[in-house]
Design a protein around this motif. Structure first.
Motif, mmCIF file in Angstrom:
data_model
loop_
_atom_site.group_PDB
_atom_site.id
_atom_site.type_symbol
_atom_site.label_atom_id
_atom_site.label_comp_id
_atom_site.label_asym_id
_atom_site.label_seq_id
_atom_site.Cartn_x
_atom_site.Cartn_y
_atom_site.Cartn_z
ATOM 1 N N GLN A 59 30.319 18.146 45.490
ATOM 2 C CA GLN A 59 31.623 18.896 45.704
ATOM 3 C C GLN A 59 32.540 18.182 44.671
ATOM 4 N N ALA A 60 32.664 17.053 44.229
ATOM 5 C CA ALA A 60 33.478 16.497 43.136
ATOM 6 C C ALA A 60 33.067 17.319 42.080
ATOM 7 N N ARG A 61 31.816 17.423 41.557
ATOM 8 C CA ARG A 61 31.531 18.239 40.316
ATOM 9 C C ARG A 61 32.042 19.748 40.385
ATOM 10 N N LYS A 62 31.611 20.330 41.617
ATOM 11 C CA LYS A 62 32.164 21.655 41.660
ATOM 12 C C LYS A 62 33.637 21.910 41.521
ATOM 13 N N ASP A 63 34.561 20.892 41.940
ATOM 14 C CA ASP A 63 36.126 21.073 41.836
ATOM 15 C C ASP A 63 36.500 20.808 40.440
ATOM 16 N N TRP A 64 35.544 20.227 39.724
ATOM 17 C CA TRP A 64 36.041 19.887 38.173
ATOM 18 C C TRP A 64 35.570 20.996 37.450
ATOM 19 N N ILE A 65 34.422 21.470 37.849
ATOM 20 C CA ILE A 65 33.852 22.648 37.105
ATOM 21 C C ILE A 65 34.652 23.937 37.156
ATOM 22 N N ARG A 66 35.397 24.003 38.411
ATOM 23 C CA ARG A 66 36.159 25.128 38.808
ATOM 24 C C ARG A 66 37.584 24.930 37.840
ATOM 25 N N GLU A 67 38.008 24.096 37.739
ATOM 26 C CA GLU A 67 39.368 23.463 37.039
ATOM 27 C C GLU A 67 38.718 23.620 35.478
ATOM 28 N N LEU A 68 37.624 23.550 35.209
ATOM 29 C CA LEU A 68 36.973 23.599 33.789
ATOM 30 C C LEU A 68 37.272 24.960 33.506
ATOM 31 N N ALA A 69 36.597 25.998 34.259
ATOM 32 C CA ALA A 69 36.685 27.417 33.979
ATOM 33 C C ALA A 69 38.019 27.976 34.107
ATOM 34 N N TYR A 70 38.970 27.440 34.629
ATOM 35 C CA TYR A 70 40.117 27.861 34.825
ATOM 36 C C TYR A 70 40.947 27.652 33.399
ATOM 37 N N GLN A 71 40.536 26.476 32.902
ATOM 38 C CA GLN A 71 41.188 26.028 31.602
ATOM 39 C C GLN A 71 40.510 26.542 30.385
ATOM 40 N N THR A 72 39.254 26.658 30.493
ATOM 41 C CA THR A 72 38.434 27.320 29.153
ATOM 42 C C THR A 72 37.987 28.706 29.624
ATOM 43 N N SER A 73 36.854 28.645 29.975
ATOM 44 C CA SER A 73 35.972 30.163 30.481
ATOM 45 C C SER A 73 35.156 29.853 31.151
ATOM 46 N N PRO A 74 34.656 30.972 32.287
ATOM 47 C CA PRO A 74 33.838 30.561 33.125
ATOM 48 C C PRO A 74 32.480 30.312 32.637
ATOM 49 N N GLN A 75 32.120 30.937 31.628
ATOM 50 C CA GLN A 75 30.837 30.735 30.655
ATOM 51 C C GLN A 75 30.727 29.305 30.351
ATOM 52 N N LEU A 76 31.751 28.856 29.803
ATOM 53 C CA LEU A 76 31.653 27.301 29.469
ATOM 54 C C LEU A 76 31.551 26.531 30.606
ATOM 55 N N ALA A 77 32.119 26.779 31.607
ATOM 56 C CA ALA A 77 32.100 25.859 32.795
ATOM 57 C C ALA A 77 30.683 26.057 33.363
ATOM 58 N N LYS A 78 30.102 27.181 33.066
ATOM 59 C CA LYS A 78 28.608 27.344 33.932
ATOM 60 C C LYS A 78 27.730 26.591 32.888
ATOM 61 N N GLN A 79 27.985 26.466 31.444
ATOM 62 C CA GLN A 79 27.106 25.707 30.524
ATOM 63 C C GLN A 79 27.499 24.205 30.971
ATOM 64 N N ALA A 80 28.520 23.675 31.068
ATOM 65 C CA ALA A 80 28.771 22.487 31.402
ATOM 66 C C ALA A 80 28.190 22.055 32.643
ATOM 67 N N ASN A 81 28.269 22.897 33.465
ATOM 68 C CA ASN A 81 27.483 22.478 34.989
ATOM 69 C C ASN A 81 26.091 22.302 34.630
ATOM 70 N N ASP A 82 25.394 23.287 33.925
ATOM 71 C CA ASP A 82 24.015 23.235 33.715
ATOM 72 C C ASP A 82 23.693 21.683 32.997
ATOM 73 N N PHE A 83 24.508 21.617 31.940
ATOM 74 C CA PHE A 83 24.212 20.463 31.033
ATOM 75 C C PHE A 83 24.335 19.112 32.165
ATOM 76 N N ILE A 84 25.383 19.079 32.915
ATOM 77 C CA ILE A 84 25.588 17.857 33.619
ATOM 78 C C ILE A 84 24.355 17.732 34.430
ATOM 79 N N ARG A 85 23.963 18.745 35.354
ATOM 80 C CA ARG A 85 22.837 18.635 36.341
ATOM 81 C C ARG A 85 21.491 18.297 35.522
ATOM 82 N N GLN A 86 21.262 18.534 34.324
ATOM 83 C CA GLN A 86 20.310 17.985 33.630
ATOM 84 C C GLN A 86 20.445 16.777 33.515
ATOM 85 N N PHE A 87 21.403 16.398 33.071
ATOM 86 C CA PHE A 87 21.617 14.973 32.469
ATOM 87 C C PHE A 87 21.788 13.874 33.835
ATOM 88 N N ILE A 88 22.058 14.392 35.118
ATOM 89 C CA ILE A 88 22.256 13.450 35.962
ATOM 90 C C ILE A 88 20.893 13.309 36.998
#
Length: 84
Positions: A54-83
């Motif tokens: 949930q914390a990650r989703k909230d942060w990704i949502r804020e990232l999408a707002y400040q950058t782009s939904p595409q970048l937020a999706k890529q960041a989420n995918d990257f983080i999920r692979q990493f953890i």
């Protein structure tokens, strides 16, 4: 919080935009220097528990707002692979 979690949290607080750009290139994530600066700033301003879904989703949502939904999706995918 275990040692691995602490290491990840520390890295997120100390990463530079240049390092983030290097990781983005390594993992085929399209990232502009401006977006890298925004992401780094966001990671430093707010402690994000990327292991908490949930914390990650909230942060990704804020990232999408400040950058782009595409970048937020890529960041989420990257983080999920990493953890995993």
């Amino acid at each position: 919080m275990n040692v691995y979690h602490k290491i990840v949290q520390h890295k997120m607080k100390s990463i530079t935009a240049a390092e983030l750009m290097m990781y983005a290139k390594q993992y085929n994530v399209s990232l502009s220097p401006k977006d890298a600066e925004i992401v780094v700033q966001m990671m430093r301003e707010k402690t994000i528990d990327v292991f908490n879904e949930q914390a990650r989703k909230d942060w990704i949502r804020e990232l999408a707002y400040q950058t782009s939904p595409q970048l937020a999706k890529q960041a989420n995918d990257f983080i999920r692979q990493f953890i995993q």
